[in-house]
Design a protein around this motif. Structure first.
Motif, short mmCIF file in Angstrom:
data_model
loop_
_atom_site.label_atom_id
_atom_site.label_comp_id
_atom_site.label_asym_id
_atom_site.label_seq_id
_atom_site.Cartn_x
_atom_site.Cartn_y
_atom_site.Cartn_z
N ASP A 193 12.53 -49.48 -21.73
CA ASP A 193 11.54 -48.88 -22.68
C ASP A 193 12.61 -47.97 -23.76
O ASP A 193 12.58 -48.10 -24.46
CB ASP A 193 11.49 -48.15 -22.16
N ARG A 204 14.51 -57.94 -32.65
CA ARG A 204 14.35 -56.75 -31.42
C ARG A 204 13.19 -57.38 -30.02
O ARG A 204 12.44 -58.59 -30.50
CB ARG A 204 13.61 -55.89 -30.78
N SER A 236 7.28 -56.89 -26.41
CA SER A 236 7.67 -55.95 -27.62
C SER A 236 8.62 -56.72 -28.55
O SER A 236 9.71 -56.91 -27.97
CB SER A 236 7.93 -54.67 -27.65
N THR A 249 11.47 -56.99 -26.27
CA THR A 249 11.78 -56.58 -24.56
C THR A 249 10.31 -56.88 -23.76
O THR A 249 9.62 -56.56 -24.59
CB THR A 249 11.60 -55.26 -25.33
N ASN A 300 11.13 -50.41 -34.49
CA ASN A 300 9.60 -50.93 -34.55
C ASN A 300 9.02 -50.05 -35.45
O ASN A 300 7.94 -50.30 -36.02
CB ASN A 300 9.09 -50.40 -32.48
N ARG A 329 13.54 -50.49 -26.88
CA ARG A 329 12.81 -50.04 -27.91
C ARG A 329 13.10 -49.03 -29.34
O ARG A 329 13.55 -49.03 -30.20
CB ARG A 329 11.66 -49.76 -27.42
#
Lengths: 730, 169
Positions: A319, A330, A158, A332, A388, A322
């Motif tokens: 997780d 960002r 992500s 991940t 996000n 996020r």
């Protein structure tokens, strides 16, 4: 019933029974030894034989020969089942490794045989007489060594904005790597089952969190139609994710029973548990945070490596990163290595528990670099929307209030921000904190209700109570909805012949299963009103009566001699997509570390939780203090010690795998914020059972740093990792 | 096989057992008193704690045939759902359990611990061996540490035991 718009006012809002700290309705049975667990079905099963499981003595390779002659000739032996004579077996959808190994061995202590005898002692004795020859094969066992072979997990990446650029440009940077070890659920009741064949139908009393999953997987494993299999699991002696899935005890009991033509009971021997069943996989986590001097995070990245058997999954340790803190840039990413260890799988708060153990140390380190108070650093980086997708709000997010209230109640202002400076006699003292975060999952759930001629209500659903209090909150829900005292409600759980529920996992059980009961209750209210000729919209259910205008009747009268039976399911629309649903909290811990020996003691613990409506403050509080206790274990002692040459967990019993005991745990405080979340379900509740664990380990790690000035990034924080760096003992 | 006779919860029981049978399996599998739990079968968890001649023991670490003539009390002997022992009632009130599997062992231990303190038997944390033992949180935690509760109800169990001790005092 479809739940696709936020809840409005409904009968649960009366909160006369729901929301009250009612004693567990199964408490009298459990405290007097009258609650029958899986292995204790003496009323239902007559004359069972006993199965003893043999586990593979190698991690990977092949069985070249099994000599069963001596065992077969041993007194009392009725049957020995191995892969050679078990017949064709399938594998459950939720299982990574086969539950009966041989001739190929997939992991250490994989079941390779069950010996069935008249008595437990005879089965155990005969099992020792089985000779097994192996051709061991090499395997990959060490995550650190296999790290570079790990593959990116599909769809786990992500990325928002330009992390690398923003991190490089940040005024204050942290780039640190943390490790968490393999952990064992170590629930008190071993995996246990009794199997009895009735013709081509199979009944299994077992200890399982997810009845429907496991009934399906047992049928699939035995190549039976699912309707031929019945699972019954009325009481479960702890699970923590270790009993989410079908395990070898049930399969061995079923195969042993088929071979011996007798009911067979199997309790997995405790020394098999850690390697035969699942565990929480170890992780290596790299976290990078870049912030401006005012503490605002501009760049945050979290990458995690874990391992599992071929076909297995990753520990989803990134997780929470996020969603927990703001930041425009960002990244991940999860990576998964193939390891030939026992199967890794879910343990309480999978993902978030180890993820927050790392992230929340990183946040403490960052606050220190910035010269900011760790509570304030987190408050500055709060977000009310999904970072996000800024158009997607949180349904409720009271993290800041948890942090502020916790700091106030704990006396956080007494903390010396300079580490290693507070001393009480031989003890170095310190305080630490961490945010708690766990997503709120919702699962469809069904229930059947019967209103009988005495005006009493019986609820049936395949929901399980693994210590969570399901029996009690389901009774509270039905009592509230139908307007009857709680002692007029009977709750029957854990039977695959009942409607399929959400089951117990992922902290979704309480909210989802009671929402299913809510739906069935709404249907029952309508049926009652219709039978009485009342308008269900204005019918009031209270004190065992139903009233509409100036008309009224008792529920007993409405039920009539035949009673009324209804069934309904609560299913969810897209509210989970339109809103981010999560639970929040803050953990505060005070520790004392012996200045000479390094012994760490937890002195005080406080959790503040924002988790929607609390259905029963007494049982919910117990969930949270229990999770805090597990967090103490994760921080200070729990580790499955790995033999990297032979590929197995060495400390595979309750003496070697250390969990907290009474002497390790101080008085624990829990505060629930007053909250109701109409986005989550008609109950307006969320989960707390996993939230209570999330962040605890890091809060303790941060307190040890505050006490000693030593930063340990590898869990568990045992004294060998910091003793040589303690301040000079005077 | 060997004959053995002992009393369980006040009732004399005559059994003929495989000499390898533990007291725990004699209770659970032969007498169907399944309140006493098997958590590890190796003396590591305390779930099988019963009271024998006034002292608590791990029933899994003891062969049944070693108990000729003994008086054994299990959780079923302390109280029943209709007639709870004060410790059982206190565990319910303080929610001193969750899954319930360690609970009978915790309760048997709790009852015996208060008797041990009354009898002046010291523990690892007893500072003064010449003074009368006190019912303090430290003493209770230390003495109860052989009974693991993975659900983590320790803080509530301490509250339950403390309340019963105060009522007895």
């Amino acid at each position: 019933m479809k739940f696709d718009t936020p809840a409005t006012t409904n009968p649960i809002d009366r909160m006369k029974v729901v929301g009250q700290p009612i004693d567990r309705i199964d408490g009298r049975l459990k405290t007097t030894g009258q609650a029958p667990y899986a292995y204790e079905q003496n009323d239902a099963v007559r004359d069972p034989a006993y199965g003893y499981v043999i586990g593979a003595a190698i991690a990977k390779g092949r069985i070249t020969g099994m000599d069963l002659r001596a065992a077969r000739a041993a007194p009392g032996v009725l049957a020995i089942v191995t892969a050679e004579n078990a017949g064709p077996l399938g594998k459950g959808d939720m299982n990574t490794a086969r539950l009966l190994g041989g001739p190929e061995v997939d992991h250490y202590h994989q079941a390779i045989a069950v010996v069935v005898a008249e008595t437990f002692e005879q089965a155990r004795d005969a099992a020792q007489r089985v000779r097994v020859d192996y051709a061991p094969a090499g395997g990959a066992f060490d995550l650190a060594a296999a790290r570079d072979t790990a593959k990116e997990v599909d769809q786990s990446a992500s990325s928002v904005g330009d992390f690398e650029g923003a991190f490089a440009a940040a005024a204050v940077q942290l780039d640190a790597t943390y490790t968490t070890p393999d952990q064992s659920h170590a629930m008190m009741e071993p995996h246990a089952s009794i199997a009895a064949w009735q013709g081509d139908r199979l009944v299994v009393w077992t200890s399982n969190q997810m009845i429907n999953w496991s009934a399906g997987d047992l049928a699939k494993t035995l190549k039976l139609p699912k309707e031929k299999v019945r699972l019954i699991s009325p009481f479960i002696g702890g699970g923590f994710g270790g009993k989410l899935f079908l395990r070898s005890d049930a399969v061995m009991a079923a195969l042993g029973s088929r071979a011996a033509k007798r009911p067979v009971k199997v309790a997995l021997q405790r020394p098999l548990m850690m390697n035969n069943t699942t565990h929480r996989p170890a992780t290596i986590q790299r976290i990078r945070i870049g912030a401006a001097p005012d503490g605002r995070i501009g760049a945050i990245a979290h990458e995690s490596w874990s391992g599992d058997l071929p076909g297995g999954g990753p520990e989803t340790a990134v997780d929470q990163t996020r969603l927990l803190y703001a930041g425009a840039n960002r990244l991940t990413q999860l990576r998964l290595a193939v390891l030939d260890l026992p199967e890794g799988n879910a343990m309480r708060a999978p993902g978030e528990a180890p993820g927050l153990m790392a992230l929340e140390i990183a946040m403490d380190e960052m606050a220190e670099k910035l010269g900011m108070d760790p509570v304030q650093f987190r408050i500055v980086n709060d977000t009310q929307v999904d970072p996000n997708d800024p158009d997607r709000p949180f349904s409720q997010r009271q993290l800041v209030k948890c942090l502020q209230l916790g700091a106030e109640r704990f006396g956080w202002d007494q903390r010396n921000p300079r580490p290693g400076q507070s001393r009480q006699g031989r003890w170095l003292t310190g305080m630490g904190m961490a945010s708690a975060f766990r997503n709120n999952l919702v699962m469809k759930s069904a229930a059947r209700l019967r209103l009988d001629s005495r005006g009493e209500v019986t609820v049936e659903t395949d929901m399980t109570d693994i210590g969570t209090g399901s029996y009690t909150i389901i009774a509270q829900t039905a009592a509230e909805m139908m307007g009857v005292p709680i002692d007029k409600v009977t709750v029957r759980l854990g039977d695959s012949s009942f409607p399929v529920s959400a089951g117990s996992g992922g902290q979704w059980g309480a909210n989802s299963s009671t929402a299913g009961v809510y739906a069935a209750c709404m249907k029952l209210r309508e049926a009652v009103a219709r039978k009485l000729g009342f308008n269900s919209a204005d019918a009031v259910f209270a004190e065992g009566q139903v009233r509409s205008g100036n008309r009224g009747a008792t529920l007993a009268e409405a039920a009539g001699p035949d009673g009324i039976v209804v069934e309904d399911i609560l299913e969810y629309g897209d509210l989970s997509k339109r809103f981010q649903q999560s639970t929040f909290g803050a953990h505060f811990v005070e520790v004392a570390v012996d200045a000479a020996t390094g012994e760490a003691r937890v002195r005080r613990m406080l959790a503040v939780c924002a988790a929607g409506r609390i259905l029963n403050p007494k049982t919910a509080r117990s969930q949270v203090i229990g999770a805090m206790t597990m967090g103490v274990g994760a921080a200070l002692m729990e580790e499955l010690a790995l033999d990297k040459r032979r590929g197995f967990f060495v400390n595979h019993d309750l003496a070697g795998y250390e969990v907290p005991v009474h002497a390790d745990i101080p008085h624990q405080e829990v505060i629930f914020l007053d909250e109701a979340d109409p986005i989550s379900s008609p109950m307006k509740a969320k989960g707390v059972g996993e939230l209570g664990l999330c962040g605890v380990g890091a809060a303790i790690a941060n307190a040890i740093h505050n006490a000693t000035g030593v930063r340990v990034r590898d869990y568990p924080i045992t004294l060998d990792k910091y003793l040589d760096r303690l301040p000079e003992a005077v | 096989m060997s004959k053995v006779s002992f009393s369980v919860n006040g009732e004399v029981r005559d059994l003929e057992l495989d000499t390898r049978t533990t007291l725990l399996d004699a209770l659970r599998e032969h007498l169907h008193l399944t309140g006493t739990k098997k958590g590890c079968d190796h003396g590591q968890c305390g779930a099988c704690t019963v009271i024998v001649d006034g002292r608590r023991i791990n029933a899994c670490l003891s062969l049944a045939v070693m108990h000729e003539g003994d008086a054994i009390t299990t959780v079923e002997g302390l109280g029943s759902p209709e007639n709870l022992h004060p410790m059982q009632a206190a565990f319910i009130k303080h929610d001193g359990f969750q899954c319930g599997y360690c609970t009978p062992g915790q309760i048997c231990s709790s009852v015996a611990v208060l008797e041990e303190i009354k009898a002046g038997i010291p523990s690892h944390v007893t500072a003064d061996l010449t003074a009368a033992s006190q019912v303090t949180p430290e003493e209770i935690r230390e003495r109860m540490s052989g009974n693991i509760c993975r659900c983590g109800a320790y803080s509530n169990i301490l509250d339950a035991i403390t309340e019963v001790a105060e009522r007895q005092a």
